[in-house]
Design a protein around this motif. Structure first.
Motif, PDB file in Angstrom:
ATOM      1  N   GLY B 126       0.902  -1.643  -0.154  1.00 35.18           N
ATOM      2  CA  GLY B 126      -0.497  -0.085  -0.096  1.00 35.18           C
ATOM      3  C   GLY B 126       1.205   1.256  -0.405  1.00 35.18           C
ATOM      4  N   MET B 127       1.846   1.159   0.776  1.00 31.72           N
ATOM      5  CA  MET B 127       2.475   2.702   1.395  1.00 31.72           C
ATOM      6  C   MET B 127       3.284   2.718  -0.434  1.00 31.72           C
ATOM      7  N   LEU B 128       3.644   1.899  -1.121  1.00 30.29           N
ATOM      8  CA  LEU B 128       4.826   1.690  -2.091  1.00 30.29           C
ATOM      9  C   LEU B 128       3.852   2.757  -3.275  1.00 30.29           C
ATOM     10  N   ASN B 129       2.582   2.231  -3.035  1.00 33.87           N
ATOM     11  CA  ASN B 129       1.474   2.736  -4.053  1.00 33.87           C
ATOM     12  C   ASN B 129       1.569   4.494  -3.183  1.00 33.87           C
ATOM     13  N   ILE B 130       1.095   4.901  -2.403  1.00 30.22           N
ATOM     14  CA  ILE B 130       0.723   5.697  -1.991  1.00 30.22           C
ATOM     15  C   ILE B 130       1.955   6.709  -2.076  1.00 30.22           C
ATOM     16  N   SER B 133       1.957   8.674  -5.448  1.00 25.95           N
ATOM     17  CA  SER B 133       1.314   9.308  -5.581  1.00 25.95           C
ATOM     18  C   SER B 133       2.087  11.062  -4.892  1.00 25.95           C
ATOM     19  N   LEU B 134       2.487  10.361  -3.415  1.00 22.55           N
ATOM     20  CA  LEU B 134       3.107  11.573  -3.366  1.00 22.55           C
ATOM     21  C   LEU B 134       4.124  11.924  -3.501  1.00 22.55           C
ATOM     22  N   PHE B 136       5.064  11.841  -7.183  1.00 18.91           N
ATOM     23  CA  PHE B 136       4.151  12.586  -8.085  1.00 18.91           C
ATOM     24  C   PHE B 136       3.600  14.140  -8.354  1.00 18.91           C
ATOM     25  N   GLN B 137       3.026  14.227  -6.967  1.00 22.91           N
ATOM     26  CA  GLN B 137       2.621  15.417  -6.505  1.00 22.91           C
ATOM     27  C   GLN B 137       3.438  16.704  -6.531  1.00 22.91           C
TER      28      GLN B 137
END
Lengths: 327, 316
Positions: B126-130, B133-134, B136-137
């Motif tokens: 889950g954290m890999l994806n979260i 995303s952060l 990228f932002q």
């Protein structure tokens, strides 16, 4: 009230169904263009590709013994490239090429299965190694010697290759009706009605007990890894047909998303526990989430982030509720 | 620590060391550049980040866990370090920020595993994806490049002919090997991985031990992120993707059991060396980069199969 609450906590399916309905209502009310026949049918096609991979992960994880398949994304890519190169560069008959591609997927899954079951190497290691190997092979296959040493995508397909990924029947995408649904039904039959399902759950929940009751643990594991290869191959074929291109990086990162969906769907990462209904609901939730966010104008980069949040959040909530119920 | 010669030759570290030596001999005979100073330096600099991250990953896997979020954490700390570098902050601040970034996410992972009782693969997946995303932002789809030279000494500087980043890696490896073998918390890490119930009964603080390994991994990876920026001078949105697999491959090749309870940091260092030397040799041999994965994958399998044959069917 207490019993209803308990049921939701204990029954993963119910929990997922409620999550699905909540998301559906939020998007229908809050996002323009979501609740239309076109959108609702159209988005199902995106669920198919990830869905097939999630089902593959489900089978493999169910079989226990640290079961996991990190190579699904690479198998998908290699199958896509094999099909693409055979049709687009070798000019082979599309049907024959597709059959060869799918046989290649079966073969790759079978190799994983042999290493896991007969050589007794841990799945994480086997599929980590085959992730590298299949990905590398896909790059090599993608090289077109006429245009130098670099891997190149293939895009020159005949019109009739697109039917599986782009045609519709009664507004519903072809691949949903004629591939995804049949696969779900067959797997449902296998897991719930057929002896194989009992073997699989037996092997996954208690390997020793299964062995002593005469189940061939090696054969069961060989079958699930081979099936994972087959499902990845189907997914690779469909993607290639939908985007009309076979690219050597097409399956990048899919393994993580597929595992996430399987786990979200209630498959216990330790094996032996999980249902096909749960995983299908997991696929539905993620498809809905991706689509709703896209229509709401949220940048695509948040798709993965939301996937992570849903995964950790849903398991965390489950644990929290379970812990509270004990008092 | 007093083992007979027979024991040593049966150990996984020996298999890996043997493979490294054989490959090194092959590469020095078949290429002119392998033994050159610039090439070996290059090899060591590239290895340092993997080796440092592998220290933490080894401990995580010994407890029976796994951390697949390290690639995203590496990317994130590179972004933080890169942004601060471009704003001309002093090196000490940047060092602190990179490590703190890693620590923050590692601590978060650890809390969810230790207190939330969520399986490690789920938390870190889950954290890999979260985190990605952060990231990228934060980057807003742009690159960071043209990092000022002040920091690059960590990436490219040398002392006694060995890159500074490798010195740091070696010191950390020595320290944590001692820590794992001789400190109570270090022993507790093995105890948790061997038999969590027995560890609990004998008074090991399970939550603290588990929290510690994930937080430490985050910190070390955060530092590796800084080295990455210092070495390459570039941060992209995909910085660190796939890094988790490289680190896990190094640790697993080095003989750490994915089932927990068994493994050494030195083994992981050797595993990292093996992967690094293969990549390096293939470039020198002009083997197309495309087949790199083929060779790494095959080697992982070969080294494990050698072990299986030795152990005669014992599950590793």
């Amino acid at each position: 009230m207490k019993s209803v609450f308990n049921q939701i906590v204990e029954n993963r399916m119910l929990f997922l169904l409620i999550l699905f309905l909540i998301l559906f209502v939020i998007f229908s009310v809050g996002v323009r263009g979501f609740f239309t026949f076109y959108n609702l049918t159209n988005m199902t096609q995106y669920g198919v590709e990830l869905g097939l991979l999630a089902l593959a992960e489900m089978l493999v994880i169910l079989s226990g013994g640290g079961g996991i398949d990190l190579s699904v994304g690479s198998m998908l890519t290699l199958v896509a490239m094999v099909i693409g190169v055979l049709i687009g560069r070798a000019g082979l008959n599309p049907s024959l090429s597709i059959i060869i591609g799918i046989l290649a997927g079966l073969g790759m899954g079978c190799v994983n299965g042999i290493l896991v079951s007969y050589l007794r190497i841990l799945p994480l290691i086997v599929t980590l190694a085959s992730l590298y190997i299949y990905k590398s092979l896909a790059l090599i296959v993608a090289v077109d010697p006429r245009f130098g040493p670099n891997p190149m995508p293939v895009s020159n397909f005949p019109e009739n290759f697109y039917f599986v990924g782009q045609f519709r029947v009664g507004g519903i995408p072809f691949q949903v009706l004629f591939i995804f649904l049949p696969v779900i039904l067959i797997l449902y039959f296998l897991l719930e009605k057929h002896a194989f399902g009992r073997y699989l759950y037996g092997v996954g929940s208690n390997e020793k007990a299964a062995l002593f009751s005469g189940i061939s643990v090696t054969r069961v594991r060989l079958v699930v890894y081979t099936l994972a290869g087959l499902l990845s191959a189907l997914s690779g074929w469909i993607i290639t047909s939908r985007i009309a291109s076979a690219r050597p990086d097409i399956g990048l990162g899919y393994e993580m998303q597929a595992i996430t969906i399987a786990v979200l769907g209630g498959v216990n990462i330790k094996g032996g526990e999980g249902t096909i209904g749960g995983v299908v609901l997991g696929v539905a939730i993620i498809t809905l989430l991706y689509n709703g966010m896209q229509l709401a104008g949220i940048h695509q980069i948040w798709q993965l982030g939301s996937l992570g949040l849903v995964l950790v959040g849903s398991v965390f909530l489950n644990q929290l509720l379970l812990a509270r119920r004990k008092f | 620590m007093n083992m007979s010669r027979g024991q040593f030759f049966r150990k996984r570290e020996f298999t890996v060391l043997g493979l490294i030596v054989v490959l090194a001999i092959i590469f020095s005979l078949t290429t002119e550049r392998f033994l050159s100073v610039s090439n070996l330096t290059n090899l060591l600099v590239q290895l340092a980040g993997t080796a440092i991250s592998a220290i933490g990953m080894t401990m995580v896997i010994i407890t029976g866990g796994i951390d697949v979020s390290v690639g995203s954490i590496l990317g994130m700390s590179s972004v933080v370090a890169g942004k601060l570098l471009m704003a001309n902050f002093p090196v000490v601040v940047i060092l602190g920020a990179a490590i703190a970034t890693g620590l923050l996410f590692g601590f978060f992972n650890g809390s969810l595993v230790a207190y939330g009782k969520i399986p490690p693969i789920i938390v870190t997946l889950g954290m890999l994806n979260i985190i990605r995303s952060l990231l990228f932002q934060l980057l807003g789809g742009r690159w960071i490049s043209g990092v000022p030279p002040a920091i690059r000494v960590i990436g490219l500087g040398k002392w006694l002919g060995i890159p500074i980043s490798m010195w740091i890696a070696l010191i950390l490896i020595l320290f944590f090997t001692y820590f794992l073998n001789s400190r109570p918390l270090g022993r507790a890490i093995y105890a948790v991985g061997n038999n969590i119930e027995a560890a609990r009964v004998s008074g090991v603080n399970l939550t603290r031990t588990i929290l510690f390994v994930y937080a430490l991994t985050g910190m070390l990876v955060g530092f590796a992120g800084l080295i990455y920026v210092a070495r390459t001078g570039i941060v992209q949105t995909n910085t660190g993707t796939g890094f988790e697999l490289e680190v896990i491959a190094a640790v697993v090749l080095g003989g750490t059991s994915i089932l927990g309870g068994k493994g050494t940091i030195v083994g992981s260092l050797l595993g990292a060396f093996l992967v690094g030397i293969i990549k390096n040799g293939m470039v020198l041999l002009n083997v197309p980069a495309l087949s790199e994965g083929l060779v790494i994958g095959a080697l992982i399998l070969i080294s494990v199969v050698i072990d299986v044959v030795r152990a005669r069917g014992e599950r590793i």
